[in-house]
Write a protein that holds these residues in place. Structure first.
Motif, mmCIF file in Angstrom:
data_model
loop_
_atom_site.group_PDB
_atom_site.id
_atom_site.type_symbol
_atom_site.label_atom_id
_atom_site.label_comp_id
_atom_site.label_asym_id
_atom_site.label_seq_id
_atom_site.Cartn_x
_atom_site.Cartn_y
_atom_site.Cartn_z
ATOM 1 N N LEU A 246 57.022 28.080 40.370
ATOM 2 C CA LEU A 246 55.993 28.179 41.401
ATOM 3 C C LEU A 246 54.607 28.180 40.776
ATOM 4 O O LEU A 246 54.427 28.580 39.620
ATOM 5 C CB LEU A 246 56.165 29.457 42.226
ATOM 6 C CG LEU A 246 57.075 29.383 43.450
ATOM 7 C CD1 LEU A 246 58.521 29.165 43.036
ATOM 8 C CD2 LEU A 246 56.956 30.649 44.289
ATOM 9 N N ARG A 247 53.623 27.750 41.551
ATOM 10 C CA ARG A 247 52.246 27.835 41.092
ATOM 11 C C ARG A 247 51.908 29.299 40.818
ATOM 12 O O ARG A 247 52.188 30.168 41.652
ATOM 13 C CB ARG A 247 51.300 27.273 42.147
ATOM 14 C CG ARG A 247 49.835 27.203 41.697
ATOM 15 C CD ARG A 247 48.912 26.917 42.860
ATOM 16 N NE ARG A 247 49.330 25.756 43.635
ATOM 17 C CZ ARG A 247 48.791 25.438 44.811
ATOM 18 N NH1 ARG A 247 47.869 26.209 45.367
ATOM 19 N NH2 ARG A 247 49.211 24.364 45.459
ATOM 20 N N PRO A 248 51.315 29.610 39.667
ATOM 21 C CA PRO A 248 51.005 31.007 39.362
ATOM 22 C C PRO A 248 50.054 31.620 40.383
ATOM 23 O O PRO A 248 49.294 30.909 41.054
ATOM 24 C CB PRO A 248 50.345 30.927 37.977
ATOM 25 C CG PRO A 248 50.793 29.624 37.412
ATOM 26 C CD PRO A 248 50.957 28.700 38.572
ATOM 27 N N ALA A 249 50.090 32.933 40.499
ATOM 28 C CA ALA A 249 49.167 33.631 41.392
ATOM 29 C C ALA A 249 47.740 33.434 40.910
ATOM 30 O O ALA A 249 47.480 33.292 39.706
ATOM 31 C CB ALA A 249 49.521 35.110 41.428
ATOM 32 N N ASP A 250 46.800 33.402 41.855
ATOM 33 C CA ASP A 250 45.389 33.221 41.488
ATOM 34 C C ASP A 250 44.898 34.355 40.601
ATOM 35 O O ASP A 250 44.131 34.142 39.663
ATOM 36 C CB ASP A 250 44.531 33.136 42.751
ATOM 37 C CG ASP A 250 44.827 31.882 43.574
ATOM 38 O OD1 ASP A 250 45.246 30.878 42.970
ATOM 39 O OD2 ASP A 250 44.641 31.914 44.800
ATOM 40 N N ASN A 251 45.347 35.563 40.906
ATOM 41 C CA ASN A 251 44.991 36.723 40.099
ATOM 42 C C ASN A 251 46.212 37.166 39.303
ATOM 43 O O ASN A 251 47.292 37.321 39.859
ATOM 44 C CB ASN A 251 44.516 37.872 40.990
ATOM 45 C CG ASN A 251 43.286 37.497 41.795
ATOM 46 O OD1 ASN A 251 42.369 36.857 41.275
ATOM 47 N ND2 ASN A 251 43.264 37.881 43.061
ATOM 48 N N LYS A 252 46.036 37.345 38.002
ATOM 49 C CA LYS A 252 47.166 37.721 37.152
ATOM 50 C C LYS A 252 47.675 39.109 37.532
ATOM 51 O O LYS A 252 46.913 40.078 37.577
ATOM 52 C CB LYS A 252 46.755 37.697 35.678
ATOM 53 C CG LYS A 252 47.930 37.880 34.716
ATOM 54 C CD LYS A 252 47.484 37.682 33.291
ATOM 55 C CE LYS A 252 48.639 37.856 32.309
ATOM 56 N NZ LYS A 252 49.688 36.842 32.506
ATOM 57 N N ILE A 253 48.963 39.205 37.833
ATOM 58 C CA ILE A 253 49.591 40.473 38.203
ATOM 59 C C ILE A 253 50.600 40.800 37.110
ATOM 60 O O ILE A 253 51.621 40.119 36.963
ATOM 61 C CB ILE A 253 50.287 40.365 39.574
ATOM 62 C CG1 ILE A 253 49.277 39.924 40.649
ATOM 63 C CG2 ILE A 253 50.928 41.693 39.957
ATOM 64 C CD1 ILE A 253 49.914 39.617 41.996
ATOM 65 N N LYS A 254 50.337 41.833 36.333
ATOM 66 C CA LYS A 254 51.179 42.159 35.181
ATOM 67 C C LYS A 254 52.541 42.704 35.580
ATOM 68 O O LYS A 254 53.553 42.380 34.963
ATOM 69 C CB LYS A 254 50.453 43.154 34.276
ATOM 70 C CG LYS A 254 49.240 42.556 33.572
ATOM 71 C CD LYS A 254 48.630 43.556 32.595
ATOM 72 C CE LYS A 254 47.455 42.929 31.856
ATOM 73 N NZ LYS A 254 46.843 43.876 30.887
ATOM 74 N N ASN A 255 52.583 43.541 36.599
ATOM 75 C CA ASN A 255 53.844 44.122 37.020
ATOM 76 C C ASN A 255 54.730 43.053 37.648
ATOM 77 O O ASN A 255 54.347 42.438 38.649
ATOM 78 C CB ASN A 255 53.592 45.257 38.016
ATOM 79 C CG ASN A 255 54.872 45.941 38.458
ATOM 80 O OD1 ASN A 255 55.587 45.439 39.324
ATOM 81 N ND2 ASN A 255 55.149 47.091 37.884
ATOM 82 N N LYS A 256 55.905 42.830 37.052
ATOM 83 C CA LYS A 256 56.763 41.731 37.503
ATOM 84 C C LYS A 256 57.197 41.894 38.958
ATOM 85 O O LYS A 256 57.174 40.934 39.729
ATOM 86 C CB LYS A 256 57.998 41.617 36.608
ATOM 87 C CG LYS A 256 58.875 40.420 36.954
ATOM 88 C CD LYS A 256 59.990 40.228 35.955
ATOM 89 C CE LYS A 256 61.092 41.237 36.123
ATOM 90 N NZ LYS A 256 62.280 40.919 35.294
ATOM 91 N N LYS A 257 57.585 43.088 39.349
ATOM 92 C CA LYS A 257 58.038 43.325 40.724
ATOM 93 C C LYS A 257 56.927 43.009 41.711
ATOM 94 O O LYS A 257 57.149 42.346 42.743
ATOM 95 C CB LYS A 257 58.508 44.768 40.880
ATOM 96 C CG LYS A 257 59.097 45.085 42.237
ATOM 97 C CD LYS A 257 59.631 46.514 42.283
ATOM 98 C CE LYS A 257 60.224 46.817 43.661
ATOM 99 N NZ LYS A 257 60.758 48.211 43.712
ATOM 100 N N GLU A 258 55.718 43.466 41.404
ATOM 101 C CA GLU A 258 54.581 43.206 42.285
ATOM 102 C C GLU A 258 54.220 41.715 42.286
ATOM 103 O O GLU A 258 53.870 41.162 43.331
ATOM 104 C CB GLU A 258 53.380 44.037 41.832
ATOM 105 C CG GLU A 258 53.573 45.538 42.011
ATOM 106 C CD GLU A 258 52.398 46.334 41.475
ATOM 107 O OE1 GLU A 258 51.422 45.707 40.988
ATOM 108 O OE2 GLU A 258 52.450 47.574 41.551
#
Length: 430
Positions: free
Chosen positions: A398-410
């Motif tokens: 999938l296209r990565p999130a615009d904002n990097k989210i470190k927590n994998k579950k989130e």
């Protein structure tokens, strides 16, 4: 106008039902029940020939669970059947395979816009059709598919594992190609002599997956399983896919052996273990490759496989709407396109039908974007890739999130919410 659907598996069944529900006359061709492939024994359509599990039902934590929700939004027949035939399986969606197949078959046989034709199709029609014959396509039809695809047809799937970039331990690896070429094209995962010895020993003692009789064959040198190479001698891998020649880190250090990782997608979120085709069981793959320091905590987006799987080189032959570049009235769907898995096959059948229906009405296909699993799979089968291999649903495509989210579950929950909104919007455009 009549559309021919060739193959009554998950992809063909989805395609036939989608079109028929919208008033299109469908002819569904399948060799069953007169003839069976070596893997089939149920006279009904949509037979699950391996596991009875459709994998995880977790929409927000598993990409296959998310894909199920995406195709439910689009009116999936197989998800309807799975709801009817489900059996207890914890967090997975498992079904009574006979009830599942019977439910789908009943829907197809009773539909006023579907005519069932039992018999073998030996040539791909040139008019409106969707070819969804799966990994065990008959020899005659395989030859014709190979002809119209310019020989771009593979009869065996030999794939290496793919890991998430975020799970690689970058303190134990370095970027660069041999002799300083290629910039950061490869991630290099070094091993010292002791680690290499442990890795080889683990390969030699690991448990292998059991092949069906119809899958057993001589191994091609070009797709040699890594465990077979290891059995040829202690240093074999050091002269093959783990050769350290020409590789050194920024401090000039050289290593006993080096496994290279190569980008699997343009976004660089998924990396392929170069040359590590394997027939080890999935759990064994995780155990064995974790011996490599950079992969100790690796998250596997796809495990390696070695099995009979007829598929076309889709990026060379297909558009993003699953139609042939040489004849847009002819589409392909299912595992033959290079999607891997039950749900992925069903999803491709829906997409091929959606695009066919649009073109029948004189419109231009609308491709779901890659914020959804459906869109990401569409991109996978149509984006140039000299090392094209079948792909299952995973968050790495999938296209990565615009904002990097470190927590994998989130991060996964965010991607799932975004995907569901994307598919709801997509449905509104159809």
């Amino acid at each position: 106008m009549t559309v021919k659907i060739i193959g009554g598996g998950l992809a063909g069944s989805e395609a036939a039902y989608y079109l028929a529900e919208r008033g299109v006359q469908v002819e569904l061709y399948d060799i069953k029940p007169e003839t069976f492939t070596p893997a089939h024994e149920n006279k009904d359509f949509c037979e699950l020939v391996c596991s009875n599990s459709l994998k995880s039902n977790d929409v927000y934590g598993n990409a296959c669970g998310l894909l199920k929700e995406e195709i439910r939004i689009l009116g999936s027949l197989t998800m309807e059947a799975a709801g009817f035939a489900k059996v207890p399986a914890g967090g997975a969606l498992a079904v009574d395979r006979d009830k599942f197949a019977s439910y789908v078959t009943g829907k197809l046989r009773s539909h006023k816009n579907i005519r069932i034709v039992c018999g073998e199709i030996k040539n791909v029609p040139e008019d409106w059709c969707i070819v969804a014959t799966g990994p065990l396509t008959t020899d005659a039809l395989s030859c014709d598919i190979s002809r119209i695809c310019g020989g771009q047809l593979h009869f065996y799937d030999a794939s290496a594992p793919i890991v998430s970039r975020d799970s690689i331990d970058f303190s134990n690896c370095f970027f660069g190609d041999r002799y300083g070429k290629g910039g950061d094209d490869y991630i290099n995962c070094p091993l010292d002599k002791e680690q290499y010895g442990q890795f080889v020993n683990a390969l030699l003692t690991a448990e292998k997956a059991v092949l069906h009789n119809f899958e057993k064959r001589e191994i091609f040198e070009g797709c040699m399983p890594v465990e077979v190479m290891a059995a040829r001698g202690f240093d074999c891998l050091r002269f093959a896919n783990l050769k350290p020649v020409g590789l050194k880190d920024a401090d000039g250090n050289r290593f006993y052996a080096v496994l290279q990782l190569r980008k699997e997608n343009a976004a660089g979120q998924a990396y392929n273990l170069v040359g590590c085709q394997t027939n080890l069981k999935f759990g064994e793959q995780k155990r064995v490759f974790s011996i490599i320091p950079a992969l100790r905590n690796a998250e596997y987006l796809r495990y390696g496989v070695m099995h009979r799987n007829t598929f076309i080189n889709s990026p060379e032959c297909l558009n993003a709407d699953f139609s042939l570049k040489s004849n847009p009235r002819v589409s392909f769907a299912g595992q033959i396109t290079g999607v891997e898995g039950y749900v992925e096959s069903a999803a491709s059948g829906i997409l091929a039908a959606i695009h066919t229906f649009t073109k029948l009405g004189g419109g231009q296909p609308v491709i779901p974007d890659d914020t959804s699993v459906l869109g990401a799979l569409s991109a996978h089968i149509s984006t140039a890739n000299q090392d094209f291999q079948p792909m299952n649903a995973n968050f790495g495509i999938l296209r990565p999130a615009d904002n990097k989210i470190k927590n994998k579950k989130e991060r996964y929950a965010h991607l799932a919410e975004r995907a569901i909104e994307s598919i709801k919007s997509y449905k509104g455009k159809l």
